[in-house]
Motif scaffolding. Sequence first.
Motif, PDB file in Angstrom:
ATOM      1  N   UNK A   4       0.917  -1.105  -0.144  1.00 14.92           N
ATOM      2  CA  UNK A   4      -0.045  -0.147  -0.049  1.00 14.92           C
ATOM      3  C   UNK A   4       0.733   1.302  -0.050  1.00 14.92           C
ATOM      4  N   UNK A   5       0.419   2.132  -0.974  1.00 15.93           N
ATOM      5  CA  UNK A   5       1.258   3.561  -1.040  1.00 15.93           C
ATOM      6  C   UNK A   5       0.125   4.538  -0.129  1.00 15.93           C
ATOM      7  N   UNK A   6       1.034   5.335   0.685  1.00 14.25           N
ATOM      8  CA  UNK A   6       0.390   6.196   1.420  1.00 14.25           C
ATOM      9  C   UNK A   6       1.112   7.511   1.452  1.00 14.25           C
ATOM     10  N   UNK A   7       0.603   8.623   1.503  1.00 18.01           N
ATOM     11  CA  UNK A   7       1.150   9.828   1.635  1.00 18.01           C
ATOM     12  C   UNK A   7       1.016  10.677   2.860  1.00 18.01           C
ATOM     13  N   UNK A   8       2.141  11.049   3.694  1.00 16.69           N
ATOM     14  CA  UNK A   8       1.946  11.714   4.784  1.00 16.69           C
ATOM     15  C   UNK A   8       1.351  13.073   4.687  1.00 16.69           C
ATOM     16  N   UNK A   9       1.161  13.459   5.914  1.00 14.63           N
ATOM     17  CA  UNK A   9       0.805  15.219   5.686  1.00 14.63           C
ATOM     18  C   UNK A   9       1.726  16.108   5.020  1.00 14.63           C
ATOM     19  N   UNK A  10       2.880  15.886   5.325  1.00 19.70           N
ATOM     20  CA  UNK A  10       3.984  16.503   4.833  1.00 19.70           C
ATOM     21  C   UNK A  10       4.478  16.140   3.271  1.00 19.70           C
ATOM     22  N   UNK A  11       3.595  15.411   2.808  1.00 20.52           N
ATOM     23  CA  UNK A  11       4.200  14.725   1.429  1.00 20.52           C
ATOM     24  C   UNK A  11       4.778  13.579   1.176  1.00 20.52           C
ATOM     25  N   UNK A  12       5.410  13.138   2.286  1.00 22.00           N
ATOM     26  CA  UNK A  12       6.319  11.996   2.180  1.00 22.00           C
ATOM     27  C   UNK A  12       5.689  10.737   1.860  1.00 22.00           C
ATOM     28  N   UNK A  13       5.991  10.148   0.761  1.00 25.40           N
ATOM     29  CA  UNK A  13       5.581   8.938   0.447  1.00 25.40           C
ATOM     30  C   UNK A  13       5.891   7.608   1.391  1.00 25.40           C
ATOM     31  N   UNK A  14       4.928   6.780   1.729  1.00 23.63           N
ATOM     32  CA  UNK A  14       5.274   5.593   2.490  1.00 23.63           C
ATOM     33  C   UNK A  14       4.696   4.290   2.071  1.00 23.63           C
ATOM     34  N   UNK A  15       5.505   3.516   1.913  1.00 19.96           N
ATOM     35  CA  UNK A  15       5.069   2.171   1.499  1.00 19.96           C
ATOM     36  C   UNK A  15       4.925   0.964   2.557  1.00 19.96           C
ATOM     37  N   UNK A  16       3.948   0.292   2.513  1.00 16.89           N
ATOM     38  CA  UNK A  16       3.515  -0.701   3.525  1.00 16.89           C
ATOM     39  C   UNK A  16       3.094  -2.024   3.021  1.00 16.89           C
ATOM     40  N   UNK A  17       3.626  -3.063   3.413  1.00 18.56           N
ATOM     41  CA  UNK A  17       2.956  -4.534   3.277  1.00 18.56           C
ATOM     42  C   UNK A  17       2.285  -4.718   4.058  1.00 18.56           C
ATOM     43  N   UNK A  18       0.803  -4.520   3.913  1.00 13.62           N
ATOM     44  CA  UNK A  18      -0.159  -4.553   4.802  1.00 13.62           C
ATOM     45  C   UNK A  18      -1.142  -5.749   4.541  1.00 13.62           C
ATOM     46  N   UNK A  19      -0.625  -6.490   3.760  1.00  8.66           N
ATOM     47  CA  UNK A  19      -1.080  -8.082   3.737  1.00  8.66           C
ATOM     48  C   UNK A  19      -0.143  -8.875   4.184  1.00  8.66           C
ATOM     49  N   UNK A  20       0.192 -10.248   3.959  1.00  2.64           N
ATOM     50  CA  UNK A  20       1.003 -11.036   4.389  1.00  2.64           C
ATOM     51  C   UNK A  20       2.426 -10.349   4.349  1.00  2.64           C
ATOM     52  N   UNK A  21       3.028 -10.485   5.795  1.00  2.00           N
ATOM     53  CA  UNK A  21       4.403  -9.667   6.055  1.00  2.00           C
ATOM     54  C   UNK A  21       5.485 -10.446   5.348  1.00  2.00           C
ATOM     55  N   UNK A  22       5.393 -11.545   5.230  1.00  2.00           N
ATOM     56  CA  UNK A  22       6.555 -12.462   4.646  1.00  2.00           C
ATOM     57  C   UNK A  22       6.103 -14.072   4.213  1.00  2.00           C
ATOM     58  N   UNK A  23       6.751 -14.901   3.812  1.00  2.00           N
ATOM     59  CA  UNK A  23       6.320 -16.139   3.584  1.00  2.00           C
ATOM     60  C   UNK A  23       7.206 -17.202   3.954  1.00  2.00           C
TER      61      UNK A  23
END
Length: 329
Positions: A4-23
């Motif tokens: 998932x790609x999210x944008x913080x209030x200050x405009x920074x791009x953040x990427x999260x593995x919000x499903x399976x963390x690993x396999x």
Amino acid sequence: MSQRREIAEDGRELLFDHGAPYFSLNASSSEVQSLVNDWESRGLVAEWKAKFGSFDCGAKKFLKIEEKGVIKKYVGVPGMNSICRALCHESGVESRFGLGIGRLEWLDNDDSWSLMSLDGQELGKFKGVVASDKYVFSSRFTNVTGRPPPIDLNVVSDVAFKLKEIPVISCFALMLAFEQPLSSIPVKGFSFKNSEVLSWAYCDSSKPGRSTTTECWVLYSTPEYAERIIAQTGLQKPSSAVLTKVAEELFQEFQGTGLDISQPFFKKAHRWGSAFPASSIITREEKCVWDSKKRLAICGDFCVSPNVEGAICSGIAASSQFTEMLSSL
């Protein structure tokens, strides 16, 4: 296997593995191991060499810390979606995005499948279909969309008895970003004991190929917590108010561990409504549902085991059925 790609209030791009963390590949076949080795050689996955542990919320201490590499944990690089992204670009594959399948109709006269989108668009006729979504035959599809499931079980009567309703385990994921590392935590992933709210926490930014300019964590709720929230709000898309409430409750539980948890500059919850199948619909030996007369394969983690490894095994089985069929023509 999502990111998932999210944008913080200050405009920074953040990427999260919000499903399976690993396999991991605990007892995989040589075919699965060979496939993962190929992905690793192509730079699509890498081993996550970090320490993991377990935290007791009652005693407020770590019970055990697992040394690096005891169980190999693989992650996609640069995100968990790297494998799916690469598959979309394989030779002979035409990918369609932002398109949901609303109906699969078997045409006896044509000996083929006709596919229609959720908005009624005709997508063409196909000699074979592989479906990896457990809701193509489930009433849960109707509960969420208000439409009948895409596959009518009367059409696939030869395998309909295998396509039973699959109970699912729901989960909420909380995405957090911090300015400074959470140095009081001696591991990069850990389970929670004696918590009714949290089950797991992982430091996303510690995975290979990730940005280290900020420290990102993903927390996962317990199934019981998710069930309680969903019972109150229903299966429809949760409102921003509900997700804000969930984010606050999950973070409060994280802070309540007694670990030195600073305030994040980004905090957002995501509902993973059908995170894990609670059971498999067929025997482990079959690995996928196959209707040879209508050339329909149904595969996924719900056919083998509720994890990425199970999905890979089932997908290989489905492709093998088509390969075997084509070789006999």
